[in-house]
Motif scaffolding. Structure first.
Motif, PDB file in Angstrom:
ATOM      1  N   GLU A 131      -6.398   3.828 -18.326  1.00 52.35           N
ATOM      2  CA  GLU A 131      -6.513   4.125 -19.753  1.00 52.35           C
ATOM      3  C   GLU A 131      -5.149   4.089 -20.432  1.00 52.35           C
ATOM      4  N   ARG A 132      -4.153   4.671 -19.809  1.00 55.15           N
ATOM      5  CA  ARG A 132      -2.818   4.684 -20.398  1.00 55.15           C
ATOM      6  C   ARG A 132      -2.208   3.287 -20.402  1.00 55.15           C
ATOM      7  N   LEU A 133      -2.533   2.522 -19.387  1.00 56.56           N
ATOM      8  CA  LEU A 133      -2.065   1.135 -19.333  1.00 56.56           C
ATOM      9  C   LEU A 133      -2.629   0.358 -20.525  1.00 56.56           C
ATOM     10  N   CYS A 134      -3.910   0.529 -20.794  1.00 59.12           N
ATOM     11  CA  CYS A 134      -4.544  -0.149 -21.933  1.00 59.12           C
ATOM     12  C   CYS A 134      -3.915   0.287 -23.249  1.00 59.12           C
ATOM     13  N   ALA A 135      -3.541   1.563 -23.342  1.00 65.38           N
ATOM     14  CA  ALA A 135      -2.919   2.070 -24.562  1.00 65.38           C
ATOM     15  C   ALA A 135      -1.564   1.407 -24.792  1.00 65.38           C
ATOM     16  N   VAL A 136      -0.801   1.196 -23.728  1.00 66.34           N
ATOM     17  CA  VAL A 136       0.487   0.517 -23.848  1.00 66.34           C
ATOM     18  C   VAL A 136       0.279  -0.914 -24.339  1.00 66.34           C
ATOM     19  N   ALA A 137      -0.711  -1.604 -23.775  1.00 71.68           N
ATOM     20  CA  ALA A 137      -1.003  -2.972 -24.190  1.00 71.68           C
ATOM     21  C   ALA A 137      -1.411  -3.018 -25.660  1.00 71.68           C
ATOM     22  N   ALA A 138      -2.222  -2.060 -26.083  1.00 66.70           N
ATOM     23  CA  ALA A 138      -2.688  -2.031 -27.473  1.00 66.70           C
ATOM     24  C   ALA A 138      -1.522  -1.827 -28.431  1.00 66.70           C
ATOM     25  N   ARG A 139      -0.581  -0.961 -28.058  1.00 61.50           N
ATOM     26  CA  ARG A 139       0.580  -0.734 -28.920  1.00 61.50           C
ATOM     27  C   ARG A 139       1.438  -1.993 -29.045  1.00 61.50           C
ATOM     28  N   ALA A 140       1.335  -2.869 -28.052  1.00 58.83           N
ATOM     29  CA  ALA A 140       2.074  -4.132 -28.087  1.00 58.83           C
ATOM     30  C   ALA A 140       1.296  -5.225 -28.822  1.00 58.83           C
ATOM     31  N   GLY A 141       0.133  -4.873 -29.373  1.00 56.93           N
ATOM     32  CA  GLY A 141      -0.662  -5.832 -30.124  1.00 56.93           C
ATOM     33  C   GLY A 141      -1.560  -6.701 -29.272  1.00 56.93           C
ATOM     34  N   LEU A 142      -1.815  -6.291 -28.029  1.00 60.47           N
ATOM     35  CA  LEU A 142      -2.661  -7.068 -27.123  1.00 60.47           C
ATOM     36  C   LEU A 142      -4.052  -6.452 -27.051  1.00 60.47           C
ATOM     37  N   ALA A 143      -5.072  -7.300 -27.098  1.00 62.09           N
ATOM     38  CA  ALA A 143      -6.463  -6.840 -27.016  1.00 62.09           C
ATOM     39  C   ALA A 143      -6.892  -6.816 -25.558  1.00 62.09           C
ATOM     40  N   VAL A 144      -6.757  -5.674 -24.934  1.00 64.91           N
ATOM     41  CA  VAL A 144      -7.110  -5.521 -23.526  1.00 64.91           C
ATOM     42  C   VAL A 144      -8.307  -4.580 -23.416  1.00 64.91           C
ATOM     43  N   GLU A 145      -9.342  -5.037 -22.720  1.00 62.84           N
ATOM     44  CA  GLU A 145     -10.559  -4.250 -22.565  1.00 62.84           C
ATOM     45  C   GLU A 145     -10.840  -3.996 -21.090  1.00 62.84           C
ATOM     46  N   ARG A 146     -11.312  -2.812 -20.806  1.00 62.00           N
ATOM     47  CA  ARG A 146     -11.672  -2.464 -19.435  1.00 62.00           C
ATOM     48  C   ARG A 146     -13.082  -2.961 -19.153  1.00 62.00           C
ATOM     49  N   THR A 147     -13.247  -3.745 -18.096  1.00 64.95           N
ATOM     50  CA  THR A 147     -14.560  -4.303 -17.750  1.00 64.95           C
ATOM     51  C   THR A 147     -15.060  -3.802 -16.399  1.00 64.95           C
ATOM     52  N   ALA A 151       0.829  -1.211   0.000  1.00 60.85           N
ATOM     53  CA  ALA A 151       0.000   0.000   0.000  1.00 60.85           C
ATOM     54  C   ALA A 151       0.858   1.253   0.000  1.00 60.85           C
ATOM     55  N   ALA A 152       2.042   1.158   0.586  1.00 68.71           N
ATOM     56  CA  ALA A 152       2.926   2.321   0.688  1.00 68.71           C
ATOM     57  C   ALA A 152       3.668   2.620  -0.601  1.00 68.71           C
ATOM     58  N   ALA A 153       3.525   1.756  -1.606  1.00 65.47           N
ATOM     59  CA  ALA A 153       4.266   1.949  -2.853  1.00 65.47           C
ATOM     60  C   ALA A 153       3.885   3.254  -3.542  1.00 65.47           C
ATOM     61  N   GLY A 154       2.607   3.644  -3.425  1.00 68.97           N
ATOM     62  CA  GLY A 154       2.170   4.919  -3.967  1.00 68.97           C
ATOM     63  C   GLY A 154       2.155   4.989  -5.483  1.00 68.97           C
ATOM     64  N   GLU A 155       2.053   3.862  -6.146  1.00 74.24           N
ATOM     65  CA  GLU A 155       2.029   3.824  -7.599  1.00 74.24           C
ATOM     66  C   GLU A 155       0.863   2.975  -8.076  1.00 74.24           C
ATOM     67  N   LEU A 156       0.530   3.129  -9.349  1.00 76.37           N
ATOM     68  CA  LEU A 156      -0.447   2.232  -9.966  1.00 76.37           C
ATOM     69  C   LEU A 156       0.124   0.819  -9.932  1.00 76.37           C
ATOM     70  N   VAL A 157      -0.655  -0.131  -9.414  1.00 77.81           N
ATOM     71  CA  VAL A 157      -0.213  -1.520  -9.324  1.00 77.81           C
ATOM     72  C   VAL A 157      -1.042  -2.376 -10.283  1.00 77.81           C
ATOM     73  N   VAL A 158      -0.359  -3.127 -11.127  1.00 75.07           N
ATOM     74  CA  VAL A 158      -1.016  -4.089 -12.007  1.00 75.07           C
ATOM     75  C   VAL A 158      -0.762  -5.460 -11.388  1.00 75.07           C
ATOM     76  N   ASP A 159      -1.805  -6.078 -10.891  1.00 80.83           N
ATOM     77  CA  ASP A 159      -1.673  -7.314 -10.125  1.00 80.83           C
ATOM     78  C   ASP A 159      -1.936  -8.530 -11.013  1.00 80.83           C
ATOM     79  N   LEU A 160      -0.867  -9.229 -11.369  1.00 84.35           N
ATOM     80  CA  LEU A 160      -0.967 -10.410 -12.224  1.00 84.35           C
ATOM     81  C   LEU A 160      -0.783 -11.697 -11.435  1.00 84.35           C
ATOM     82  N   ARG A 161      -0.844 -11.615 -10.095  1.00 82.93           N
ATOM     83  CA  ARG A 161      -0.622 -12.799  -9.271  1.00 82.93           C
ATOM     84  C   ARG A 161      -1.743 -13.827  -9.428  1.00 82.93           C
ATOM     85  N   SER A 162      -1.402 -15.074  -9.174  1.00 82.13           N
ATOM     86  CA  SER A 162      -2.394 -16.140  -9.093  1.00 82.13           C
ATOM     87  C   SER A 162      -3.130 -16.017  -7.761  1.00 82.13           C
ATOM     88  N   GLY A 163      -4.228 -16.737  -7.625  1.00 82.70           N
ATOM     89  CA  GLY A 163      -5.052 -16.627  -6.423  1.00 82.70           C
ATOM     90  C   GLY A 163      -4.313 -16.936  -5.142  1.00 82.70           C
TER      91      GLY A 163
END
Length: 247
Positions: A220-236, A154-166
């Motif tokens: 939104e900017r995260l999705c834009a980076v993914a799109a530039r890499a050719g990945l189809a990422v949608e916000r749900t 929580a103290a990181a103070g940055e946008l966190v993209v959590d790709l961990r398994s359950g």
């Protein structure tokens, strides 16, 4: 931006770094728990049958217990190169250029049952401990880690993209983190969660986020980076994404 990855059960052998020094690891507030767990793994390794039982291993995996016995003396290597397997193969860190590697070291954080979390450049030894384990003395790793790991993240103070398994997400909640579900879509538009190739797609996404020159601070900017890499990422949802695959 921090990209939070799951670890892997498989780890590269060896290394050319000095033995484990907790003072060399990021998130120093986690060191008391790290030391407690490392010491217990070393002690437990003195009783191979008990160690196999506690770690959920078979008799053919005694080499994993031997790894734990050498936790404080075996060589280290950066965490980014210690973990192996499908996700890390897809991440492709060995192919990063100098600038890409510098960005990856700044952004990538890897979950660990033993260390809580480590940054990509943190020097760690090979070890065996899974997130779902309950050790004889320390008990459930979820109960051990949550009180200290949640405040640290929580103290990181940055946008966190959590790709961990359950299993590893259960060790620490990260309120507001962006989560990603890998899905496939059929001809009728129906989507279902991808299981078999899930790690590979997350590794590819992590590579795009870790190495981009951009500094995404919003979904939104995260999705834009993914799109530039050719990945189809949608916000749900507010912080929920779906990575849509073609198969």
């Amino acid at each position: 931006m921090l990209v939070l990855l799951p670890p892997s059960e498989t780890k590269a052998e060896g290394g050319d770094g000095p033995p484990l020094d907790l003072g060399a690891l990021s998130f120093p507030e986690l060191n008391p728990v790290r030391r407690k767990l490392a010491d217990e793994l070393v002690d437990l390794a003195g009783d191979v049958p008990a160690s196999l039982a506690a770690l959920g291993l078979s008799g053919r995996q005694e080499a994993e217990v031997a790894r734990n016995a050498r936790l404080w003396t075996s060589p280290t290597t950066p965490a980014l190169h210690r973990y192996t397997g499908v996700l890390f193969d897809a991440l492709g860190a060995a192919g990063f250029g100098r600038a890409e590697l510098a960005r990856a070291r700044r952004r990538l954080v890897i979950a660990s049952a033993l260390f809580g979390v480590v940054r990509a450049a943190d020097p760690i030894p090979a070890y065996r401990l899974s997130g779902g384990v309950a050790l004889p003395a320390a008990g459930s790793l979820r109960a051990v880690w949550r009180p200290v790991l949640e405040p640290a993240l929580a103290a990181a103070g940055e946008l966190v993209v959590d790709l961990r398994s359950g299993t590893y997400a259960a060790l620490a909640r990260v309120p507001g983190a962006v989560t990603v579900r890998v899905v496939t879509e059929d001809a009728a538009g129906r989507r279902r969660t991808v299981s078999h190739h899930n790690k590979a797609f997350k590794g590819t996404l992590a590579a795009a986020l870790a190495t981009t020159r951009a500094e995404p601070s919003t979904v939104e900017r995260l999705c834009a980076v993914a799109a530039r890499a050719g990945l189809a990422v949608e916000r749900t949802g507010e912080t929920e994404l779906e990575l849509v695959t073609g198969h």
